[in-house]
Design a protein around this motif. Structure first.
Motif, PDB file in Angstrom:
ATOM      1  N   GLU A 108      66.630  19.825  -0.218  1.00  0.00           N
ATOM      2  CA  GLU A 108      66.408  18.662  -1.071  1.00  0.00           C
ATOM      3  C   GLU A 108      65.577  17.618  -0.323  1.00  0.00           C
ATOM      4  O   GLU A 108      65.894  17.265   0.806  1.00  0.00           O
ATOM      5  N   LEU A 109      64.552  17.130  -0.978  1.00  0.00           N
ATOM      6  CA  LEU A 109      63.715  16.087  -0.385  1.00  0.00           C
ATOM      7  C   LEU A 109      64.278  14.731  -0.756  1.00  0.00           C
ATOM      8  O   LEU A 109      64.886  14.581  -1.801  1.00  0.00           O
ATOM      9  N   PRO A 110      64.148  13.740   0.079  1.00  0.00           N
ATOM     10  CA  PRO A 110      63.263  13.625   1.234  1.00  0.00           C
ATOM     11  C   PRO A 110      63.873  14.095   2.554  1.00  0.00           C
ATOM     12  O   PRO A 110      63.228  14.029   3.580  1.00  0.00           O
ATOM     13  N   ALA A 111      65.131  14.565   2.561  1.00  0.00           N
ATOM     14  CA  ALA A 111      65.778  14.995   3.802  1.00  0.00           C
ATOM     15  C   ALA A 111      66.211  16.458   3.678  1.00  0.00           C
ATOM     16  O   ALA A 111      67.369  16.751   3.394  1.00  0.00           O
ATOM     17  N   PRO A 112      65.290  17.405   3.878  1.00  0.00           N
ATOM     18  CA  PRO A 112      65.632  18.820   3.724  1.00  0.00           C
ATOM     19  C   PRO A 112      66.666  19.266   4.752  1.00  0.00           C
ATOM     20  O   PRO A 112      66.727  18.748   5.867  1.00  0.00           O
TER      21      PRO A 112
END
Length: 159
Positions: A84-88
């Protein structure tokens, strides 16, 4: 023949070339620049071996870049971003030196920090721009070295 018709004929190829620039900018590819320890690297993204799948805020990115010239010989860099973006949740970097098979280096989300400046899908292309900093481990003596890479790429959006 007037001076205006001469200027028009001379300027037509330039105008055509300038109009083609946005089309070239939309092509997959790009650069990865930075350093591996104290060694500077500039790698060209292989568009045929790189791509991104985007579903909502979820991204699955695989980027392969290579530097063929230089003292280090052929060098490959593979960057994988997944989550999941913004923090993969997954970030993986592998650096392979073709001249010395024992000089493979890798790092993941525990040793690397990913900063995404741009992640924009559109018209079958994903614009990806950011910075990766941290440490990778490996090599013949199982060492740890610092890395900093900036990337500015355009990847094919895969189904």
């Amino acid at each position: 023949m007037s001076i205006f018709s001469t200027m028009y004929r001379a300027g037509a190829p330039l105008l055509i070339a300038l109009l083609a620039l946005p089309a070239l900018a939309d092509e997959p590819g790009g650069l990865v620049t930075g350093s591996f320890g104290d060694q500077p690297l500039e790698l060209t993204v292989a568009p045929e071996l790189s791509g991104a799948t985007v579903i909502g805020n979820y991204a699955d990115v695989s980027l392969l870049a290579a530097q063929m010239e230089g003292d280090l010989g052929p060098v490959n860099l593979e960057l994988v971003i997944n989550g999941e973006l913004p923090a993969p949740s997954e970030v993986a970097l592998t650096i392979t030196f073709a001249r010395d098979m024992g000089r493979n280096w890798s790092g993941d989300q525990d040793s690397l920090t990913l900063t995404l400046d741009e992640f924009t899908p559109g018209d079958g292309i994903v614009a990806l721009k950011g910075t990766l900093t941290g440490q990778v481990s490996g090599g013949p003596a199982s060492e740890t070295r610092p890395v900093t890479f900036s990337f500015d790429t355009r990847l094919d959006e895969l189904d």
